[in-house]
Design an enzyme around this catalytic site. Structure first.
Site, PDB file in Angstrom:
ATOM      1  N   SER A 191       0.909  -1.338   0.422  1.00 14.09           N
ATOM      2  CA  SER A 191       0.352   0.172  -0.486  1.00 14.09           C
ATOM      3  C   SER A 191       0.887   1.593   0.035  1.00 14.09           C
ATOM      4  O   SER A 191       1.643   0.887   0.678  1.00 14.09           O
ATOM      5  CB  SER A 191      -0.609   0.213   1.168  1.00 14.09           C
ATOM      6  N   TYR A 251      -2.038  -0.291  10.761  1.00 14.86           N
ATOM      7  CA  TYR A 251      -2.335  -0.752   9.197  1.00 14.86           C
ATOM      8  C   TYR A 251      -1.225  -0.596   8.575  1.00 14.86           C
ATOM      9  O   TYR A 251       0.024  -0.213   8.297  1.00 14.86           O
ATOM     10  CB  TYR A 251      -3.153   0.265   8.607  1.00 14.86           C
TER      11      TYR A 251
END
Length: 283
Positions: free
Chosen positions: A140, A153
């Protein structure tokens, strides 16, 4: 079975579902894995619509469970090769570092980081013995730059980036390629993370959270089509040429990565905090 074989984790929705369909359309037989096989309905219906249902086999796989991984590996014996592994299973946990428990951090890492390692370690002996393979790890933009309120995250994706760098270097001599996909913001269910952030009414971070939510909600108008990511994964999996290591994709992703490499961190701080309407104390 003459098709090349691809394993996709977290295939019940989002990128995993779309990657499974695109790989099937590109001639792969896809072992679409998910923690709960009862959640395969959307994937199977989509596969039927795309006329690739015969190219999919559903397998139960919880990447955080050693028992589940061993059971899945025993099922792999019926396949002649494992050509591609797409490590996609993951979720996003939000919250402010002071208020997120260490146990919650561990749960985030169990799926997003240790889960990747666990399934990769089971697939690698197969790829080494056949002398080739391609491992595609779904990272990501959060693996490249931090953002307030998302540290569990973000930290898990930073860890995945470092692991993948080392893994790529280790596996080059064995003809196995390791690839990182680094998507920006896409219209997937992962953004339900915002709705799941729990915060006490008297939390010192309450107003901070409001700015973060507003920034994320405003940014949804620029979210990309997740199908673009799935098509990129299928292209990398199918290409005979050796792939690059990193593939940033999405609105503003490449420019964000470039700015981080060029600007001092203090400038990046000011840009991010300005976006969410916060201020640097006494600066």
């Amino acid at each position: 079975m003459s098709n090349k074989i691809a394993v996709v984790t977290g295939a019940s929705s989002g990128f995993g579902l779309l990657c499974s369909i695109e790989l099937a359309k590109n001639g792969f037989h896809v072992l679409a894995t998910m923690r709960d096989s009862k959640k395969s309905t959307e994937l199977l219906e989509t596969a039927k619509q795309q006329n690739v249902a015969q190219q999919l086999t559903i397998h139960t796989l919880d990447v955080t469970s050693s028992k589940s991984i061993k059971e899945f590996k025993s099922n792999l014996l019926q396949y002649p090769t494992i050509d591609v592994l797409v490590n996609n299973a993951g979720f996003a946990l939000g919250g402010f570092s002071e208020e997120v428990s260490v146990e919650e951090y561990r749960l985030q890492f169990e799926t997003n980081f240790f889960g990747v390692i666990s399934i990769t370690q089971e697939i690698l002996p197969i790829m080494r013995s056949q002398g080739y393979g391609r491992i595609i790890n779904m990272s990501s933009i959060s693996g490249k730059i931090g953002f307030p309120g998302l540290s569990p995250y973000v930290a898990s994706k930073h860890a995945l980036e470092g692991y993948s760098e080392s893994l790529r270097l280790e596996l080059i001599p064995f003809g196995i390629d390791v690839v990182l996909i680094e998507p920006g913001s896409y219209a997937t269910k992962i953004w339900s993370i915002v709705d799941k952030i729990k915060i006490d009414l008297e939390s010192p971070y309450k107003s901070y959270l409001t700015g973060i939510i507003n920034e994320i909600e405003t940014g949804k108008t620029k979210h990309g089509n997740p199908l673009d990511v799935a098509k990129l994964v299928a292209l990398i999996a199918s290409d005979r040429k050796r792939p690059r290591f990193r593939y940033p994709i999405g609105n503003g992703v490449k420019s964000t990565i470039r700015l981080k490499s060029l600007l001092p961190w203090e400038a990046i701080e000011r840009i991010i905090l300005k976006k969410i309407g916060s201020k640097l104390d006494n600066k």
